[in-house]
Design an enzyme around this catalytic site. Structure first.
Site, short mmCIF file in Angstrom:
data_model
loop_
_atom_site.label_atom_id
_atom_site.label_comp_id
_atom_site.label_asym_id
_atom_site.label_seq_id
_atom_site.Cartn_x
_atom_site.Cartn_y
_atom_site.Cartn_z
N GLY B 17 -43.27 39.10 -15.40
CA GLY B 17 -44.29 38.83 -16.41
C GLY B 17 -43.70 38.88 -17.80
O GLY B 17 -42.92 39.77 -18.12
N VAL B 146 -44.36 45.38 -19.78
CA VAL B 146 -45.56 45.88 -20.46
C VAL B 146 -46.08 47.14 -19.78
O VAL B 146 -46.78 47.93 -20.39
CB VAL B 146 -46.68 44.82 -20.51
CG1 VAL B 146 -46.25 43.64 -21.37
CG2 VAL B 146 -47.13 44.37 -19.14
N ASP B 147 -45.73 47.32 -18.51
CA ASP B 147 -46.28 48.45 -17.76
C ASP B 147 -45.67 49.79 -18.15
O ASP B 147 -46.19 50.84 -17.78
CB ASP B 147 -46.08 48.23 -16.26
CG ASP B 147 -46.94 47.10 -15.73
OD1 ASP B 147 -48.00 46.84 -16.33
OD2 ASP B 147 -46.57 46.48 -14.72
N MET B 193 -54.24 45.72 -18.12
CA MET B 193 -53.23 45.67 -17.07
C MET B 193 -52.74 47.07 -16.70
O MET B 193 -53.07 48.05 -17.36
CB MET B 193 -52.06 44.80 -17.54
CG MET B 193 -52.43 43.32 -17.55
SD MET B 193 -51.06 42.28 -18.13
CE MET B 193 -51.54 40.68 -17.46
N ARG B 195 -51.09 48.08 -12.83
CA ARG B 195 -51.52 48.17 -11.45
C ARG B 195 -51.19 49.52 -10.84
O ARG B 195 -51.94 50.06 -10.06
CB ARG B 195 -50.86 47.05 -10.64
CG ARG B 195 -51.49 46.84 -9.29
CD ARG B 195 -50.94 45.62 -8.60
NE ARG B 195 -51.51 44.41 -9.16
CZ ARG B 195 -51.77 43.33 -8.42
NH1 ARG B 195 -51.51 43.33 -7.13
NH2 ARG B 195 -52.28 42.25 -8.97
N LEU B 301 -54.05 37.68 -22.44
CA LEU B 301 -54.19 37.81 -23.90
C LEU B 301 -53.46 39.05 -24.40
O LEU B 301 -52.86 39.03 -25.48
CB LEU B 301 -55.66 37.89 -24.32
CG LEU B 301 -56.59 36.74 -23.91
CD1 LEU B 301 -57.93 36.86 -24.66
CD2 LEU B 301 -55.97 35.37 -24.16
N ARG B 303 -50.78 40.68 -23.28
CA ARG B 303 -49.31 40.72 -23.30
C ARG B 303 -48.72 39.56 -24.10
O ARG B 303 -47.52 39.54 -24.37
CB ARG B 303 -48.75 40.75 -21.87
CG ARG B 303 -48.87 39.44 -21.14
CD ARG B 303 -48.36 39.58 -19.71
NE ARG B 303 -48.03 38.27 -19.18
CZ ARG B 303 -47.77 38.00 -17.92
NH1 ARG B 303 -47.82 38.96 -17.02
NH2 ARG B 303 -47.46 36.78 -17.53
#
Lengths: 422, 422
Positions: B17, B146-147, B193, B195, B301, B303
């Site tokens: 991603g 981003v996680d 986001m 997970r 939007l 990220r």
């Protein structure tokens, strides 16, 4: 604090869905009224018109000059807004009488109603009724709506900032899906506001700077949704471009008027509950083509996004607030300031006015000439209309990484009347 | 264009991603490599590692200095990314051999893999395999996700900007619902986001500046979702504050591991398809309490939102790219640059390094000490960790109301090998 108490007071209320710049209008009203010797204090309704009925009046003269100035860059409704529509005088006589009693008790001679079509209608009604009930009030409507569906004004304050948010988001998410498409996500659907008019969805078209760049499909409430045609367009786009970005109005609907997002749910007032056109479209696409999809529902984020507001919009929002005070000081009544686009190649605008009698309950949809022939995009004419409205950046100050928005003290004026239950 | 061709070339690939700042890392790699006499050109994989397998190598030396410099403020993956995981050498021997054949054909001596945990694992495997196959490659992993779930590094480039987006959006939408709550919307749910790890949802907690201000409820994947407790907390909040803002990780799950958003859908790879925790929560709340609700799914939007990127994040993303080149020039191998937080009251950081062998396939979740006792908020400790990561604004240039992001020419190097089907 320089507060002028030589004239009668102004009642100012925010109404309906709030925007990134409705407080800029409040700023324009209050800063201008403070300088205007003919007018008294600005008393703001706590939660809009409900505040007048409950005699919950916020004394804005108690707020510092700095706080009022910070309203210019603070989103949402600083005094609270409401969804509460006054009915006709026959149905709601007690409410109108109460409103005027509160106005009289607090020496209010001016009623500024900052909202969309419904609010302009209410301001118009109050204007007429106050005459017939023997307590004449000067009523000024102040335009505000992200939906951009008010008539006569070239555009509505609040719209330009949503338009900018949607165009920026479409541009950014479009780059994202483009870089993922080869081996992963091929479809991105962004759901935006606009139940009856497609102006907000249209603004996404500003992100399209080349023939094949996003958005590839825009769904407007004004164009009947045709599932087969839509699915074919999506497939053709993926085959040609490699991916497909779709921006859908929440109000996208079939030819028979059924909303694409309508899952049969209704709210307490019997209104159809929307807010799922994006996942609905994604289900259709997965079923038909099997593409990997992502989707986003912007909802409140789009209209609250003061961090990416349009500079043009902020200026216009302030200007209509200032104009309302100037109109009142000049003795005008039952009018609404509007934004007039000047002729000429370079965009410029000025403030004009329109009688409330002509504004009330007229809804302006996208002209067909703004929508491309196939119904999935905007025309160069629409582009020329929309682009100036998103131009200019007007960033709020930041502290510790976050915008430094103001929260007012919102002190209420002492009540003078018995309670009134609404 | 000053291009240095004295050393062996670098292969750089973006993976997984994309983020608002992964191109800032690419900018750091390319700008630094152009100055480094020991290294050759930077050849970027078209769509990540797939580009290496297909021998689709983008010659970045053909891009102007201005375009490369604009990568610093352009979101998404400028060369294309991919979701494609190399399996073990036993399962995918042909792929590894192909990779090395392509590297050899184009005089590539350095493999820079810019991604999350899976990518670090791949970089580590390639490092080992290239030795055993007799074509040693210097492998440098460059962190991106981003996680924020990579281990050892204080934080991952890409996270700070999502964190800022989520905190700003929560602040803004929170003001919106506060002003509507008296007569309309009382609940707002923002789905973000994350997970497996709740870092992104946690960042919304930075918007909370008073005891009663939003967000009122944060749902983390790390804390088992308890429907009764959740619904009670929502009701208590509405009774006390008048409204309730909820920020939910897409990965919020019940004690038995079932995702709250799990509607039983799976994608082509058998992965559970998520992306509906917000509407699911809204249904629960409407059923139980009848409140009017709004909800938003930020999805891509969040990220892609380079327009509101964190200045700290941009700098760090650039720095890890620069460090990768410096490590390579210094002869280091099988390492990943990491961000180290310096001790001291004021936030500062430096670049360090960690062997890829230790990074591969380790996932860092939120520590329990970062989550408040009731499981619905963050602790002061989390706040202290998160806040510096969103500090600083680094706005892109704008033109005609939109950020002026760059799109590269992405010219491919001439192929030298026969086709390879992946």
């Amino acid at each position: 604090m320089e507060v002028n108490v030589t004239g009668r007071n102004i009642f100012y209320a925010q109404s309906g869905g709030v925007t990134a710049v409705i407080n800029a209008t409040a700023c324009g009203v209050i800063e201008t009224a403070r300088k205007e010797r003919k007018l008294g204090k600005v008393l703001a309704g706590r939660n809009g018109i409900i505040g007048a009925l409950r005699e919950e009046l916020i004394d804005t003269s108690l707020e510092s000059r700095k706080s009022i100035s910070a309203l210019r860059y603070t989103p949402s409704g600083a005094f609270g807004s409401c969804r509460y529509k006054l009915k006709s005088i026959d149905e709601s006589r007690a409410e109108y009488e109460r409103l005027l009693a509160v106005f009289q008790a607090h020496d209010i001679g001016y009623f500024f109603y900052n909202g969309g079509g419904d609010s302009q209608d209410t301001a118009y009604k109050v204007s007429g009724i106050s005459q017939s009930l023997g307590y004449p009030i000067t009523c000024i409507g102040i335009p505000k709506t992200v939906d951009n569906d008010l008539p006569y004004t070239d555009n509505s304050p609040g719209f330009g900032s949503v338009a900018k948010y949607v165009a920026v988001s479409t541009l950014e998410a479009g780059l994202d899906v483009a870089s993922m498409a080869e081996s992963s996500t091929k479809i991105f659907v962004l759901e935006v506001m606009g139940r009856h008019a497609g102006w907000i969805a249209a603004a996404s078209g500003l992100a399209k700077d080349r023939k094949d760049s996003p958005p590839h499909v825009i769904l407007f409430p004004e164009i009947a949704f045709d599932k087969r045609k839509f699915l074919r367009k999506v497939k053709d786009t993926v085959n040609k471009v490699g991916y497909c970005v779709i921006v859908a109005s929440e109000g996208a609907q079939y030819a028979n008027g059924r909303f694409v997002a309508d899952a049969g749910l209704k709210d307490a007032f019997g209104h159809t509950q929307l807010g799922g056109v994006a996942p609905t479209l994604v289900d259709m696409i997965k079923d038909a083509h099997g593409y990997k999809c992502h989707w986003s529902v912007a909802d409140y984020l789009q209209r609250a996004a003061r961090h990416v507001a349009s500079g043009t919009d902020v200026e216009q929002a302030y200007a209509v607030g200032r104009a309302a005070v100037e109109f009142a000081a000049a003795g005008k009544n039952a009018v609404m300031p509007i934004i007039i686009r000047n002729k000429g190649k370079n965009y410029s605008w000025r403030i004009g006015e329109i009688p409330l009698s002509r504004v009330a309950n007229v809804e302006r949809k996208m002209p067909r000439s703004y929508i491309s022939k196939d119904g999935f995009g905007i025309t160069p004419k629409a582009h020329r209309y929309l682009e100036p409205l998103i131009i200019g950046e007007d960033n709020p100050p930041y502290k510790n990484g976050l915008p430094e928005y103001v929260r007012l003290n919102n002190k209420l004026v002492k009540k003078k009347l018995p309670d009134f239950v609404i």
